[in-house]
Write a protein that holds these residues in place. Structure first.
Motif, short mmCIF file in Angstrom:
data_model
loop_
_atom_site.label_atom_id
_atom_site.label_comp_id
_atom_site.label_asym_id
_atom_site.label_seq_id
_atom_site.Cartn_x
_atom_site.Cartn_y
_atom_site.Cartn_z
N THR A 39 0.85 -1.18 0.00
CA THR A 39 0.00 0.00 0.00
C THR A 39 0.89 1.23 0.00
O THR A 39 2.10 1.13 -0.17
N ASN A 42 -0.29 7.53 1.76
CA ASN A 42 -1.52 8.30 1.54
C ASN A 42 -2.77 7.42 1.60
O ASN A 42 -3.79 7.83 2.14
N ARG A 43 -2.70 6.21 1.07
CA ARG A 43 -3.84 5.30 1.15
C ARG A 43 -4.16 4.97 2.61
O ARG A 43 -5.33 4.93 2.99
N MET A 47 -7.45 5.73 4.57
CA MET A 47 -8.15 4.55 5.10
C MET A 47 -8.46 4.74 6.59
O MET A 47 -9.55 4.36 7.05
N LYS A 93 -5.11 9.57 -7.98
CA LYS A 93 -4.92 8.28 -7.31
C LYS A 93 -5.97 8.09 -6.22
O LYS A 93 -6.55 9.04 -5.74
N ASN A 94 -6.16 6.85 -5.86
CA ASN A 94 -7.00 6.47 -4.71
C ASN A 94 -8.49 6.74 -4.91
O ASN A 94 -9.22 6.98 -3.95
N LEU A 97 -10.83 4.76 -2.65
CA LEU A 97 -10.93 5.21 -1.26
C LEU A 97 -11.64 6.56 -1.15
O LEU A 97 -12.41 6.78 -0.20
N ASP A 144 -4.62 -5.09 -0.19
CA ASP A 144 -5.21 -3.86 -0.71
C ASP A 144 -5.42 -4.12 -2.20
O ASP A 144 -4.61 -3.73 -3.03
N PHE A 147 -5.31 -1.39 -4.92
CA PHE A 147 -3.97 -0.86 -5.12
C PHE A 147 -3.09 -1.88 -5.84
O PHE A 147 -2.37 -1.53 -6.77
#
Length: 157
Positions: A39, A42-43, A47, A93-94, A97, A144, A147
């Motif tokens: 991971t 930032n994730r 999270m 990105k992400n 999430l 994850d 990801f």
């Protein structure tokens, strides 16, 4: 009023990582954490906020989130995430999430409070300990999947 303290960590970026959360309301106190085998920091920061908000049982709560993540706080307070949403998170990105965050964020009245990381803030330090420890539990690391799927796709391109 509910206080939500959060932190995320990863050893390498990407690498194994985890999040730590403290929920506090009056005399109620709860800690949450989990780790993932691959991971990013930032994730895990995002999270932690998501998991904390999802742990609230009743909608309409007044929540103050304490985080050392400018990535998360500025994306919300400067309303960047809403622009990203309008553009389908193109080039961001992400997405998975952020969409999950927006689903739970709208259920509550949320304020963010930035705290400097690794500066002696007791709850932030505790969340860091939880996050780092969760990322080191090799036999308990989750996948994850979004990801890892994105990483595999990027390697093929």
């Amino acid at each position: 009023m509910i206080e939500l303290f959060t932190d995320g960590a990863s050893s390498g970026n990407p690498g194994p990582g985890g999040y730590g959360v403290i929920l506090r309301s009056g005399k109620h106190y709860k800690e949450l954490s989990a780790g993932f085998r691959k991971t990013t920091n930032n994730r895990m920061e995002l999270m932690a906020v998501i998991v904390g908000l999802e742990a609230l049982r009743k909608p309409g709560q007044q929540v103050t989130i304490y985080s050392d993540s400018k990535y998360v706080i500025e994306a919300v307070e400067k309303k960047w995430v809403f622009g990203w949403l309008a553009k389908g998170f193109q080039g961001k990105k992400n997405k998975d999430l952020w969409l999950r965050f927006l689903d739970v964020y709208k259920l509550h009245t949320v304020r963010f409070h930035w705290v400097k990381g690794h500066a002696g803030h007791p709850e932030n330090e505790r969340c860091d300990v939880l996050a780092v420890a969760a990322g080191k539990q090799k036999d308990r690391l989750g996948i994850d999947s979004v990801f890892e799927a994105e990483s595999q796709r990027d390697q093929l391109l």
